[in-house]
Write a protein that holds these residues in place. Structure first.
Motif, PDB file in Angstrom:
ATOM      1  N   ASP A  34       0.830  -1.214   0.000  1.00 50.26           N
ATOM      2  CA  ASP A  34       0.000   0.000   0.000  1.00 50.26           C
ATOM      3  C   ASP A  34       0.858   1.256   0.000  1.00 50.26           C
ATOM      4  OD1 ASP A  34      -2.349  -1.429   0.083  1.00 50.26           O
ATOM      5  OD2 ASP A  34      -2.471  -1.403   2.272  1.00 50.26           O
ATOM      6  N   TYR A  35       0.422   2.236  -0.781  1.00 51.12           N
ATOM      7  CA  TYR A  35       1.052   3.561  -0.780  1.00 51.12           C
ATOM      8  C   TYR A  35      -0.011   4.596  -0.459  1.00 51.12           C
ATOM      9  CZ  TYR A  35       5.323   1.584  -2.685  1.00 51.12           C
ATOM     10  OH  TYR A  35       6.490   0.868  -2.820  1.00 51.12           O
ATOM     11  N   SER A  36       0.464   5.720   0.067  1.00 47.16           N
ATOM     12  CA  SER A  36      -0.431   6.797   0.476  1.00 47.16           C
ATOM     13  C   SER A  36      -0.382   7.913  -0.580  1.00 47.16           C
ATOM     14  CB  SER A  36       0.111   7.299   1.825  1.00 47.16           C
ATOM     15  OG  SER A  36      -0.676   8.286   2.327  1.00 47.16           O
ATOM     16  N   ALA A  37      -1.509   8.575  -0.818  1.00 44.08           N
ATOM     17  CA  ALA A  37      -1.509   9.712  -1.766  1.00 44.08           C
ATOM     18  C   ALA A  37      -0.768  10.873  -1.103  1.00 44.08           C
ATOM     19  CB  ALA A  37      -2.935  10.129  -2.090  1.00 44.08           C
ATOM     20  N   TYR A  38       0.223  11.404  -1.787  1.00 44.61           N
ATOM     21  CA  TYR A  38       1.053  12.464  -1.196  1.00 44.61           C
ATOM     22  C   TYR A  38       0.550  13.807  -1.727  1.00 44.61           C
ATOM     23  CZ  TYR A  38       5.523  13.994   0.890  1.00 44.61           C
ATOM     24  OH  TYR A  38       6.495  14.563   1.676  1.00 44.61           O
ATOM     25  N   LEU A  39      -0.187  14.537  -0.889  1.00 47.22           N
ATOM     26  CA  LEU A  39      -0.803  15.802  -1.301  1.00 47.22           C
ATOM     27  C   LEU A  39       0.123  16.975  -0.982  1.00 47.22           C
ATOM     28  CD1 LEU A  39      -4.334  15.121   0.257  1.00 47.22           C
ATOM     29  CD2 LEU A  39      -3.514  14.514  -2.031  1.00 47.22           C
ATOM     30  N   PHE A  40       0.157  17.917  -1.880  1.00 44.56           N
ATOM     31  CA  PHE A  40       1.005  19.109  -1.714  1.00 44.56           C
ATOM     32  C   PHE A  40       0.198  20.363  -2.025  1.00 44.56           C
ATOM     33  CE2 PHE A  40       4.311  15.982  -2.373  1.00 44.56           C
ATOM     34  CZ  PHE A  40       5.464  16.481  -1.778  1.00 44.56           C
ATOM     35  N   PHE A  41       0.428  21.414  -1.256  1.00 45.57           N
ATOM     36  CA  PHE A  41      -0.004  22.733  -1.741  1.00 45.57           C
ATOM     37  C   PHE A  41       0.856  23.011  -2.968  1.00 45.57           C
ATOM     38  CE2 PHE A  41      -1.111  22.722   2.730  1.00 45.57           C
ATOM     39  CZ  PHE A  41      -2.440  23.087   2.641  1.00 45.57           C
ATOM     40  N   LYS A  42       0.238  23.571  -3.981  1.00 47.77           N
ATOM     41  CA  LYS A  42       1.040  23.818  -5.191  1.00 47.77           C
ATOM     42  C   LYS A  42       0.503  24.990  -5.985  1.00 47.77           C
ATOM     43  CE  LYS A  42       0.799  21.324  -9.022  1.00 47.77           C
ATOM     44  NZ  LYS A  42       0.049  22.226  -9.906  1.00 47.77           N
ATOM     45  N   TRP A  43       1.384  25.563  -6.770  1.00 51.03           N
ATOM     46  CA  TRP A  43       0.996  26.619  -7.696  1.00 51.03           C
ATOM     47  C   TRP A  43       0.322  25.976  -8.915  1.00 51.03           C
ATOM     48  CZ3 TRP A  43       6.613  28.971  -7.811  1.00 51.03           C
ATOM     49  CH2 TRP A  43       6.837  29.670  -6.620  1.00 51.03           C
ATOM     50  N   ALA A  44      -0.382  26.811  -9.681  1.00 48.93           N
ATOM     51  CA  ALA A  44      -1.035  26.296 -10.894  1.00 48.93           C
ATOM     52  C   ALA A  44      -0.005  25.820 -11.914  1.00 48.93           C
ATOM     53  CB  ALA A  44      -1.909  27.383 -11.507  1.00 48.93           C
ATOM     54  N   GLY A  45       1.125  26.508 -11.951  1.00 51.10           N
ATOM     55  CA  GLY A  45       2.187  26.115 -12.892  1.00 51.10           C
ATOM     56  C   GLY A  45       3.491  26.719 -12.398  1.00 51.10           C
ATOM     57  N   HIS A  46       4.575  26.399 -13.098  1.00 51.45           N
ATOM     58  CA  HIS A  46       5.872  26.953 -12.714  1.00 51.45           C
ATOM     59  C   HIS A  46       5.967  28.430 -13.062  1.00 51.45           C
ATOM     60  CE1 HIS A  46       8.160  23.681 -11.085  1.00 51.45           C
ATOM     61  NE2 HIS A  46       7.614  22.862 -11.971  1.00 51.45           N
ATOM     62  N   LEU A  47       6.864  29.142 -12.401  1.00 52.58           N
ATOM     63  CA  LEU A  47       7.152  30.531 -12.745  1.00 52.58           C
ATOM     64  C   LEU A  47       7.480  30.552 -14.231  1.00 52.58           C
ATOM     65  CD1 LEU A  47       9.573  31.510  -9.803  1.00 52.58           C
ATOM     66  CD2 LEU A  47       7.110  31.977  -9.990  1.00 52.58           C
ATOM     67  N   ASP A  48       6.934  31.478 -14.966  1.00 50.34           N
ATOM     68  CA  ASP A  48       7.157  31.592 -16.409  1.00 50.34           C
ATOM     69  C   ASP A  48       6.591  30.421 -17.208  1.00 50.34           C
ATOM     70  OD1 ASP A  48       8.842  33.695 -15.599  1.00 50.34           O
ATOM     71  OD2 ASP A  48      10.586  32.363 -15.588  1.00 50.34           O
ATOM     72  N   GLY A  49       5.800  29.501 -16.558  1.00 50.00           N
ATOM     73  CA  GLY A  49       5.306  28.330 -17.293  1.00 50.00           C
ATOM     74  C   GLY A  49       3.794  28.348 -17.429  1.00 50.00           C
ATOM     75  N   GLU A  50       3.289  27.392 -18.201  1.00 44.75           N
ATOM     76  CA  GLU A  50       1.836  27.217 -18.373  1.00 44.75           C
ATOM     77  C   GLU A  50       1.283  26.480 -17.159  1.00 44.75           C
ATOM     78  OE1 GLU A  50       0.019  28.113 -21.160  1.00 44.75           O
ATOM     79  OE2 GLU A  50       1.872  29.202 -21.583  1.00 44.75           O
ATOM     80  N   PRO A  51      -0.047  26.609 -16.881  1.00 49.26           N
ATOM     81  CA  PRO A  51      -0.644  25.786 -15.819  1.00 49.26           C
ATOM     82  C   PRO A  51      -0.455  24.297 -16.151  1.00 49.26           C
ATOM     83  CG  PRO A  51      -2.193  27.450 -16.599  1.00 49.26           C
ATOM     84  CD  PRO A  51      -1.012  27.516 -17.513  1.00 49.26           C
ATOM     85  N   ASP A  52      -0.231  23.470 -15.117  1.00 50.71           N
ATOM     86  CA  ASP A  52      -0.038  22.044 -15.391  1.00 50.71           C
ATOM     87  C   ASP A  52      -1.358  21.280 -15.242  1.00 50.71           C
ATOM     88  OD1 ASP A  52      -0.432  21.462 -12.657  1.00 50.71           O
ATOM     89  OD2 ASP A  52       1.707  21.709 -12.222  1.00 50.71           O
ATOM     90  N   GLU A  53      -1.292  19.977 -15.483  1.00 46.51           N
ATOM     91  CA  GLU A  53      -2.510  19.145 -15.462  1.00 46.51           C
ATOM     92  C   GLU A  53      -3.122  19.009 -14.063  1.00 46.51           C
ATOM     93  OE1 GLU A  53      -1.918  14.936 -15.697  1.00 46.51           O
ATOM     94  OE2 GLU A  53       0.219  15.118 -15.349  1.00 46.51           O
ATOM     95  N   TRP A  54      -2.357  19.355 -12.995  1.00 46.56           N
ATOM     96  CA  TRP A  54      -2.828  19.122 -11.629  1.00 46.56           C
ATOM     97  C   TRP A  54      -3.642  20.289 -11.077  1.00 46.56           C
ATOM     98  CZ3 TRP A  54      -2.123  14.300 -10.045  1.00 46.56           C
ATOM     99  CH2 TRP A  54      -1.091  13.561 -10.626  1.00 46.56           C
ATOM    100  N   GLY A  55      -3.417  21.473 -11.611  1.00 46.32           N
ATOM    101  CA  GLY A  55      -4.143  22.640 -11.115  1.00 46.32           C
ATOM    102  C   GLY A  55      -3.542  23.212  -9.844  1.00 46.32           C
ATOM    103  N   GLU A  56      -4.069  24.366  -9.455  1.00 47.83           N
ATOM    104  CA  GLU A  56      -3.569  25.039  -8.240  1.00 47.83           C
ATOM    105  C   GLU A  56      -4.179  24.386  -7.004  1.00 47.83           C
ATOM    106  OE1 GLU A  56      -3.066  29.556  -7.791  1.00 47.83           O
ATOM    107  OE2 GLU A  56      -4.977  29.118  -6.803  1.00 47.83           O
ATOM    108  N   ALA A  57      -3.408  24.346  -5.921  1.00 46.60           N
ATOM    109  CA  ALA A  57      -3.944  23.864  -4.639  1.00 46.60           C
ATOM    110  C   ALA A  57      -3.322  24.726  -3.549  1.00 46.60           C
ATOM    111  CB  ALA A  57      -3.606  22.394  -4.436  1.00 46.60           C
ATOM    112  N   MET A  58      -3.970  25.852  -3.240  1.00 45.87           N
ATOM    113  CA  MET A  58      -3.421  26.760  -2.237  1.00 45.87           C
ATOM    114  C   MET A  58      -4.401  26.952  -1.083  1.00 45.87           C
ATOM    115  SD  MET A  58      -0.373  27.466  -3.203  1.00 45.87           S
ATOM    116  CE  MET A  58       0.166  28.955  -2.357  1.00 45.87           C
TER     117      MET A  58
END
Ligand SMILES: O=C([O-])[C@@H](O)[C@@H](O)[C@H](O)[C@@H](O)C(=O)[O-]
Ligand SMILES: [Mg+2]
Length: 414
Positions: A136-160
């Motif tokens: 068994d593995y656990s889902a590892y949740l992170f606060f995250k930005w929508a995308g990298h600095l100077d980058g496009e939003p990624d597939e995961w979306g923002e989580a702040m």
């Protein structure tokens, strides 16, 4: 009787750089590229692989390391370790015992992969045999930005905020079927982090939860968080820094505490147990010197009556396979292991479908060695990215300061 030729005839090292989303933690934020090191070892007529930290095999010692292990029997891992140790002590006297174990770890994994391939047995059997078919593995949740600095939003979306964390949890559960959550904390104000845990508890009733601020909280904040999450957590991970601090939090709250920070080498075990500072040790074969040592560590934990689970850092599928083999062979594995794999899976070096998380678990590979095939084109591509990017060390704090020049990762911070 067939005599197998099991001498090491070649050792190659491939530093890799691969995509990583902007995940927040107490140190800052993940940069666009994460680093790992692959070891490719040839023994007899088999080719074997190991994966280690990005800094596991410093470039200046690689030629001497390769030379030192050539001709050694791949089954003689103690002799291989001694050879690695001798080279490091000579060329890098600045490296301590733990750094030497970090270097040896991916070589040991590759040696076990080779042994398994030569004997046509899975690595779990070389470790005493799998005691479970799935880990068994656990889902590892992170606060995250929508995308990298100077980058496009990624597939995961923002989580702040709590809604963002619940949306991320749903995505991870939909894709991988996880049945427990770990929230990386110490990144935002503790109120937001506690509210996010509460939101998870509400959205996923009964799912085990844990939170890890990497020692970013003061004693008082840790007490408050423990109080406000009373009954919600299976354990609290590194709420404060140091064995004494952890011991006081456990004594005052009774909440089980886990660590991958205050016990990182054998010398820390006795003081931590004496102070009752740790109830669950998060092992990690990349730090503790390989899979066999991780099994030994688990046996020590059993004797000391503390639980065992597994820490992770950004990694690829060779490490996921290695973690799964050793976790399957540890009798006293007490909790679902951590993994960053979903965050980095898109760039994996294991051939498509070779290792997967399904229903929150990884099936222990049954093929020879680690039981995974390596995609050589992908290895070449990620090595090229490493060379071209010039990216050499992880600097979460420096990257965060590009966005907020006043950022400090001083701990405790909240
Ligand atoms: O990837 C991260 O940001 C984590 O914070 C990692 O660096 C930690 O080592 C780790 O996952 C932990 O449990 O402390
Ligand atoms: Mg941790």
């Amino acid at each position: 009787m067939t005599i197998i030729d099991s001498r090491i005839t070649d050792l190659q090292v491939y530093p890799l750089a691969f995509s990583d989303p902007p995940l927040l933690n107490a140190a800052g934020v993940h940069e666009p590229l994460a680093l790992r090191t692959l070891v490719r070892l040839q023994a007899g007529d088999v080719v074997a692989w190991g994966e280690g930290r990005g800094d596991a095999l410093p470039a200046d010692v690689v030629p001497a390391l390769c030379e030192a292990v050539l001709g050694l029997d791949v089954f003689a891992t103690s002799r291989i370790e001694a050879a690695v140790d001798t080279v490091l002590r000579r060329l890098r006297p600045d490296l301590g015992a733990q750094a030497r174990l970090v270097t040896f770890a991916p070589i040991e994994v590759a040696a076990l992969d080779a042994q398994g391939k030569l004997l046509e047995r899975p690595v779990s059997e070389l470790l005493g045999g799998a005691l479970r078919d799935r880990v068994d593995y656990s889902a590892y949740l992170f606060f995250k930005w929508a995308g990298h600095l100077d980058g496009e939003p990624d597939e995961w979306g923002e989580a702040m905020d709590p809604d963002g964390i619940v949306a991320q949890a749903k995505l991870l559960v939909d894709r991988y079927g996880f049945r427990s959550f770990k929230l990386k904390a110490g990144a935002l104000h503790p109120d937001i982090e506690v509210e996010s845990l509460r939101a998870l508890a509400e959205a996923f009733p009964g799912m085990p939860l844990r939170i890890d601020p990497n020692g970013a909280w003061t004693h008082q904040t840790a007490l408050e968080v423990a109080h406000r999450t009373d009954g919600l957590l299976e354990y609290l991970e590194d709420p404060v820094l140091g064995i004494d601090g952890m011991s006081r939090i456990h004594a005052e709250t009774g909440v089980p505490l886990a660590t991958n920070m205050c016990v990182v080498e054998t010398a820390h075990l006795r003081p931590a147990v004496r102070a009752d500072a740790v109830q669950v040790l998060l092992s990690d074969h990349h730090y503790w010197g390989g899979l066999r040592r991780t099994k030994e560590l688990a046996a020590i934990c059993e004797a000391m009556d503390i639980g065992v689970s597994m820490h992770s850092n950004s990694h690829l599928g060779i490490s996921l396979a290695a973690m799964t083999h050793v976790a399957a062979a540890i009798p006293n594995l007490s909790h679902a292991c951590d993994t960053h794999f979903p965050w980095n899976r898109a760039d994996d070096v294991v051939t498509e479908g070779g290792i997967e998380i399904v229903d929150g678990a990884v099936t222990v590979p049954t093929g020879p060695g680690l039981g995974v095939e390596v995609n050589l084109d992908r290895v070449a591509e990620l090595h090229e990215r490493y060379v071209e990017s010039g990216h050499r060390t992880r600097d979460d704090g420096g990257y965060m300061r590009r966005w907020d020049p006043t950022f400090t990762d001083a701990r405790p911070r909240y």
